[in-house]
Design a protein around this motif. Structure first.
Motif, PDB file in Angstrom:
ATOM      1  N   UNK A 366     113.672  64.008  64.870  1.00 59.55           N
ATOM      2  CA  UNK A 366     114.105  64.132  66.266  1.00 59.55           C
ATOM      3  C   UNK A 366     114.579  65.562  66.546  1.00 59.55           C
ATOM      4  N   UNK A 367     115.268  66.151  65.551  1.00 66.53           N
ATOM      5  CA  UNK A 367     115.742  67.532  65.722  1.00 66.53           C
ATOM      6  C   UNK A 367     114.560  68.490  65.894  1.00 66.53           C
ATOM      7  N   UNK A 368     113.529  68.323  65.044  1.00 67.93           N
ATOM      8  CA  UNK A 368     112.345  69.177  65.165  1.00 67.93           C
ATOM      9  C   UNK A 368     111.661  68.949  66.504  1.00 67.93           C
ATOM     10  N   UNK A 369     111.529  67.688  66.901  1.00 69.09           N
ATOM     11  CA  UNK A 369     110.899  67.393  68.194  1.00 69.09           C
ATOM     12  C   UNK A 369     111.639  68.095  69.328  1.00 69.09           C
ATOM     13  N   UNK A 388     102.250  70.368  66.018  1.00 72.76           N
ATOM     14  CA  UNK A 388     103.624  69.934  65.765  1.00 72.76           C
ATOM     15  C   UNK A 388     103.715  68.405  65.738  1.00 72.76           C
ATOM     16  N   UNK A 389     102.910  67.746  66.574  1.00 71.79           N
ATOM     17  CA  UNK A 389     102.872  66.283  66.554  1.00 71.79           C
ATOM     18  C   UNK A 389     102.356  65.793  65.200  1.00 71.79           C
ATOM     19  N   UNK A 390     101.354  66.495  64.656  1.00 73.63           N
ATOM     20  CA  UNK A 390     100.838  66.127  63.339  1.00 73.63           C
ATOM     21  C   UNK A 390     101.885  66.390  62.256  1.00 73.63           C
ATOM     22  N   UNK A 391     102.618  67.470  62.381  1.00 72.05           N
ATOM     23  CA  UNK A 391     103.680  67.755  61.411  1.00 72.05           C
ATOM     24  C   UNK A 391     104.733  66.650  61.426  1.00 72.05           C
ATOM     25  N   UNK A 392     105.086  66.179  62.623  1.00 74.57           N
ATOM     26  CA  UNK A 392     106.040  65.077  62.719  1.00 74.57           C
ATOM     27  C   UNK A 392     105.513  63.835  62.004  1.00 74.57           C
ATOM     28  N   UNK A 394     103.055  63.835  59.541  1.00 71.33           N
ATOM     29  CA  UNK A 394     102.778  64.108  58.131  1.00 71.33           C
ATOM     30  C   UNK A 394     104.055  64.299  57.315  1.00 71.33           C
ATOM     31  N   UNK A 395     105.066  64.933  57.918  1.00 69.15           N
ATOM     32  CA  UNK A 395     106.282  65.269  57.190  1.00 69.15           C
ATOM     33  C   UNK A 395     107.399  64.254  57.412  1.00 69.15           C
ATOM     34  N   UNK A 396     107.516  63.752  58.630  1.00 69.93           N
ATOM     35  CA  UNK A 396     108.649  62.882  58.959  1.00 69.93           C
ATOM     36  C   UNK A 396     108.260  61.436  59.235  1.00 69.93           C
ATOM     37  N   UNK A 397     106.979  61.118  59.135  1.00 69.72           N
ATOM     38  CA  UNK A 397     106.560  59.728  59.305  1.00 69.72           C
ATOM     39  C   UNK A 397     106.570  59.241  60.731  1.00 69.72           C
ATOM     40  N   UNK A 398     106.505  60.164  61.714  1.00 73.05           N
ATOM     41  CA  UNK A 398     106.494  59.760  63.113  1.00 73.05           C
ATOM     42  C   UNK A 398     105.070  59.348  63.508  1.00 73.05           C
ATOM     43  N   UNK A 399     104.836  58.083  63.833  1.00 72.05           N
ATOM     44  CA  UNK A 399     103.523  57.712  64.373  1.00 72.05           C
ATOM     45  C   UNK A 399     103.273  58.482  65.673  1.00 72.05           C
ATOM     46  N   UNK A 400     102.000  58.728  65.976  1.00 67.20           N
ATOM     47  CA  UNK A 400     101.660  59.491  67.171  1.00 67.20           C
ATOM     48  C   UNK A 400     102.239  58.856  68.432  1.00 67.20           C
ATOM     49  N   UNK A 402     104.905  57.244  68.816  1.00 66.08           N
ATOM     50  CA  UNK A 402     106.333  57.504  68.923  1.00 66.08           C
ATOM     51  C   UNK A 402     106.569  58.904  69.488  1.00 66.08           C
ATOM     52  N   UNK A 403     105.795  59.868  69.003  1.00 66.71           N
ATOM     53  CA  UNK A 403     105.911  61.232  69.547  1.00 66.71           C
ATOM     54  C   UNK A 403     105.507  61.258  71.018  1.00 66.71           C
ATOM     55  N   UNK A 404     104.458  60.520  71.382  1.00 64.31           N
ATOM     56  CA  UNK A 404     104.040  60.447  72.788  1.00 64.31           C
ATOM     57  C   UNK A 404     105.129  59.832  73.653  1.00 64.31           C
ATOM     58  N   UNK A 405     105.763  58.788  73.144  1.00 69.13           N
ATOM     59  CA  UNK A 405     106.843  58.141  73.884  1.00 69.13           C
ATOM     60  C   UNK A 405     107.971  59.137  74.162  1.00 69.13           C
ATOM     61  N   UNK A 406     108.385  59.864  73.134  1.00 70.42           N
ATOM     62  CA  UNK A 406     109.469  60.835  73.303  1.00 70.42           C
ATOM     63  C   UNK A 406     109.050  61.971  74.228  1.00 70.42           C
ATOM     64  N   UNK A 407     107.789  62.371  74.122  1.00 69.35           N
ATOM     65  CA  UNK A 407     107.296  63.447  75.006  1.00 69.35           C
ATOM     66  C   UNK A 407     107.275  62.987  76.455  1.00 69.35           C
TER      67      UNK A 407
END
Length: 902
Positions: A366-369, A388-392, A394-400, A402-407
């Motif tokens: 979440x901090x990186x996002x 950066x979405x892929x890094x989230x 690959x590194x932090x286990x964020x499904x895509x 989830x990143x879309x939801x936060x975005x």
């Protein structure tokens, strides 16, 4: 006000009164349908009936089906929690007719249940039909008293149901309810208006669509209906949202209690709704056998859990909390679905472990996002970088998603093209790495030949067959007309062995597939059409079979000791070891391991017949407590292996011992964790345990042999470290050296003690295995006695055994004497190029005929070029002329008769 439990029961009771069979819900994991990740409709369990590939012993059915919709065409994930009626998990109330009743009854009964039993206001109900379905349109008017103006026609998009691009299909009639204050208009129906909600869909399966898209009438017409349980409960309880009904309120109240937040404001309401919905999906999926993971449906569950965990952050919940909600769900739904009560604690453990694992990286992710989002929020394009979405991910286990939801919450869009490029780049690297380590042999040149693959009937002597074709490749592939070599499947490794050409040339077989075998030497020239003997390495095969049958026993023993959540998640077995993976969240205690071993050994000692049968999958699935390998796809017919119908029944295509006593011994040698919530057991059977002890003893002896040299090195290091002059040692230096010497002596002593321990364990294992072998042989002595030769009224029993020592042969000889009542016996083994045997004589023949086992043994031994003797009742002897054993057995009759005459 009716409770949700009463409403569910109303539905089932109503259709029971209409002569429907009430069937249980199918699992949400559709084991036999590879086209689905999750069961997403009530009709899934009857798909074979609609396709004309199966049938039931009833023509009418009803149930409440557990459904999950989170992927593919039926994906409601984005709406969940933010509207009043979409869910990832829901119940679908349904009734079916398999070639029995049709549209008339379906429409009439639907109206009767809604308006007479549940007393929904008729003026609030609307019916839709397919634009050309005049029959349904007229039935709504003749069989119900619905307002004719509330019957609407729609096209294929809304009112025509299809299983796929081809196959069974047909028009449908949907029932919608108007929840608006002032009454809706016709254009509000089927318009995604949240206050004009579909509650029941009546599907009339009457056509089959061919590859050209042409509809053909089906010989048997079916009815398939589905009603949204949560939506009906909302209507009958007069609530504005499904989440305000007693289906969800107990969960919502517990979330309020845990979070200390109020169920007010869009942010809190959405977060609580999502968590309440997602905990239901996770609980029911785990209860039916799925586990969060990085693959397939397991990854979907992991996405769901991580999505809920992030919504928990909106409620200021930073510690694992979802697992605590399982208790409430079990309390409210455990009566209707007892499987969640049965696996209650295991479900909590799975969810808690996943929460704890993700919590470690969630806040950092979440901090990186936020850092990236802050940088792009003020830009004109407002695009969150895909890299950066892929890094989230690959590194932090964020499904895509989830990143879309936060975005989306911050008014940003994720660059999906860049995300996919980053994903493709990683996959390309992985494929390249695999290619460097795995050599793949192409089989594209294999001809389309019908061969007979039968690894079940072969014996030690092998089978006669012929070579159909030879294919040159990285290795030489040979297609046999009849292939008796087992091809690796279900965790069991492939057979090895040899093929014998022209009765003399032996060619080593190193691997097998169902269509071909692989030989060791690719330069050997073998003529196509040649007659050969295909011989499986039978000693290796028997060792593999012992491990395979023991795996089935282990599976059930684990379930009995650890709980019904245990399922096979993977296995490997060869001739040396067996490995078994299963879901469990705790290291096994020593007492549990002993109990598991005890259950397996008890079944081995019972000498249970191991039977197998090929049967239709519908029949196999009705067997009580039948086990299937999680994730396997099965055909119309399955092979079922039965080791006592009340103990172990499994779908299995592997090879097995004929009875459990052949396994001999069983011992768990290691138990470990391989991932969160998954344990692995290694075990050995039979002589494999003796080999294990030999390996341990050899390791210790090597350590003892190497230790003086290591000690010398340590001594030199000590000298250098403390700058000790060997001619001028002070007391401190002497103390240091003394401790080194003392450590050396203790190490040697400990290793030798351990060696003695393993030697004793090996001795005990050897005794137990010998005892088991004797018992197995004694159980079959009646068959041996039945084949006895006759010497003027005297029974003469002879048999060969595969024992390791004369002690076993003597023990069996004693048992033979007691079973024989009256007669003579000769039992032998061939070991290390020699024949060893025992002779026995029953007491009546010793007294009445003067026969002596010792004298018989001496005479037989002379023929074999050896000697020996013993007491009148039992004697032991041996000889080196192995080739004369058959002659000696033939002569035994004359030896007995001559001894009587003397």
């Amino acid at each position: 006000m009716r409770t949700s439990s009463q409403i569910r029961q109303d539905f089932l009771d109503f259709f029971r009164s209409k002569e429907h069979k009430i069937v249980p819900s199918a699992p949400v994991i559709p084991y036999n349908d590879p086209t689905l990740l999750f069961t997403n409709a009530g009709m899934n369990q009857f798909k074979d009936v609609f396709l004309g590939m199966g049938k039931r012993d009833y023509n009418r059915a009803a149930d409440t089906q557990k459904c999950i919709r989170v992927s593919g065409k039926h994906n409601d994930l984005e709406e969940v929690g933010h509207d009043a009626y979409h869910h990832t998990f829901f119940e679908m109330l349904g009734n079916w007719s398999f070639g029995d009743y049709g549209k008339k009854e379906a429409i009439k009964w639907a109206w009767e249940l809604l308006t007479k039993v549940w007393k929904m206001p008729k003026d609030k109900l609307w019916a839709t039909v397919f634009r050309t379905d005049d029959e349904a349109y007229e039935l709504w008017q003749s069989e119900t008293d619905i307002d004719p103006a509330h019957i609407l026609r729609f096209d294929e998009k809304d009112n025509f149901w299809e299983m796929g691009d081809t196959g069974p299909c047909g028009p449908c009639s949907e029932i919608h309810i108007d929840l608006t204050k002032d009454g809706c208009k016709p254009e509000d129906v089927n318009a995604d208006n949240p206050d004009v909600m579909e509650i029941w869909n009546l599907v009339f399966i009457q056509y089959n669509r061919d590859e050209k898209g042409v509809l053909h009438p089906l010989p048997m017409k079916h009815v398939d209906t589905g009603m949204g349980f949560e939506r009906v409960v909302r209507v009958l309880q007069n609530k504005k949202s499904n989440y305000e009904t007693d289906v969800f309120l107990p969960l919502i109240n517990e979330i309020i209690h845990v979070s200390k937040k109020d169920y007010t404001g869009d942010k809190n309401i959405a977060a609580m709704n999502v968590v309440a919905d997602h905990i239901r999906t996770l609980t029911f999926a785990i209860a039916d056998g799925a586990i969060p993971s990085n693959e397939s449906r397991g990854y979907v569950l992991r996405r769901i859990l991580r999505r809920a965990a992030r919504y928990g952050r909106n409620l200021n919940l930073h510690e694992p909390f979802m697992y605590k909600l399982v208790d409430v769900l079990v309390e409210t739904m455990g009566d209707a679905f007892p499987e969640i009560r049965e696996k209650h604690e295991f479900i909590k453990e799975v969810i808690q472990a996943e929460e704890e694992s993700f919590n470690v990286t969630l806040d950092r992710g979440i901090h990186l996002f936020n850092e990236v989002a802050d940088a792009v929020e003020d830009t004109t394009n407002k695009v969150f970088p895909g890299e950066e979405a892929f890094k989230l991910y690959d590194t932090y286990g964020f499904p895509l998603d989830l990143t879309q939801l936060m975005a989306n919450e911050r008014g940003l869009q994720v660059d999906l093209i860049a995300y996919e490029e980053a994903m493709k780049g990683q996959k390309s690297k992985s494929r390249a790495a695999r290619k460097e380590t795995i050599g793949v042999s192409s089989t594209e040149m294999l001809p389309a030949i019908q061969i007979n693959y039968d690894p079940y009937s072969v014996g030690p002597e092998g089978i006669k067959t012929s070579i159909e074709t030879v294919v040159e490749d990285a290795a030489q592939l040979i297609v046999l007309k009849d292939n008796p070599f087992y091809a690796e499947s279900g965790g069991q490794v492939s057979d090895t062995g040899k093929i014998i050409v022209n009765g003399e040339r032996e060619i080593e077989v190193v691997d097998s597939k169902k269509d071909y075998i692989v030989i060791k030497d690719a330069d050997i020239i073998i003529p196509e059409g040649a007659e050969v003997i295909a011989k499986v390495d039978y000693g290796r095969r028997e060792a593999i079979e012992r491990n395979h049958s023991a795996t089935h026993l282990l599976h059930e023993a684990l379930r009995r000791v650890l709980g019904p959540h245990v399922k096979q998640m993977g296995s490997y077995l060869d001739d040396k070891v067996l490995r078994f993976d299963f879901p469990h969240f705790h290291k096994l205690e020593q007492a549990q391991i002993k109990e598991i071993e005890g259950i397996v050994m008890e079944k081995i000692a019972q000498g249970i017949n191991v039977n197998w049968e090929v049967m239709p999958i519908e029949t196999a699935e009705k067997i009580p407590n039948v086990k299937k390998f999680f994730g396997d796809k099965y055909g119309d017919n399955v092979r079922v292996v039965i080791i006592d119908e009340k103990f172990s029944v499994e779908f299995c295509g592997g090879t097995h011992v004929k009875e459990t006593s052949e396994i001999g011994l069983f011992k768990i040698i290691r138990e470990e964790s391989i991932s969160s919530g998954t344990r692995r057991i290694f075990a050995r059977t039979g002589e494999g345990i003796l080999h294990l002890m030999d390996e341990k003893i050899a390791d210790i002896e090597k350590l003892v042999a190497d230790l003086p040299e290591k000690y010398a090195d340590n001594f030199r290091i000590a000298i250098d470290e403390f700058k000790i002059n060997s001619k001028d040692l002070d007391f401190r230096d002497i103390g240091i050296l003394s401790r080194i010497l003392e450590y050396h002596d203790k190490t040697i002593s400990s290793l030798m003690d351990l060696r003695e321990k393993y030697l004793e364990e090996r001795k005990q294992a050897e005794k137990a295995l010998a005892k088991q072998k004797v018992k197995e042989a004694s159980d079959k002595l009646d068959e041996v006695i039945a084949k006895a030769a006759d010497a003027e009224g005297i029974k003469i029993v002879t048999a060969k055994y595969d024992f390791d020592s004369m002690e076993e042969l003597k023990d069996l000889g004693d048992i033979l004497r007691s079973k024989l009542t009256s007669g003579v016996g000769l039992l032998y083994i061939i070991k290390d190029g020699k024949v060893n045997f025992v002779t026995v004589v029953t007491d009546d023949l010793i007294k009445e005929k003067g026969l002596s086992a010792g004298k018989l043994a001496g005479e037989v031994a002379k023929i074999l070029g050896g000697g020996g003797g013993g007491k009148p009742h039992l004697a032991a002897a041996g000889g080196k002329d192995v080739g004369k054993i058959d002659f000696a057995i033939t002569e035994l009759k004359n030896i007995v008769l001559n001894q009587i005459k003397k």
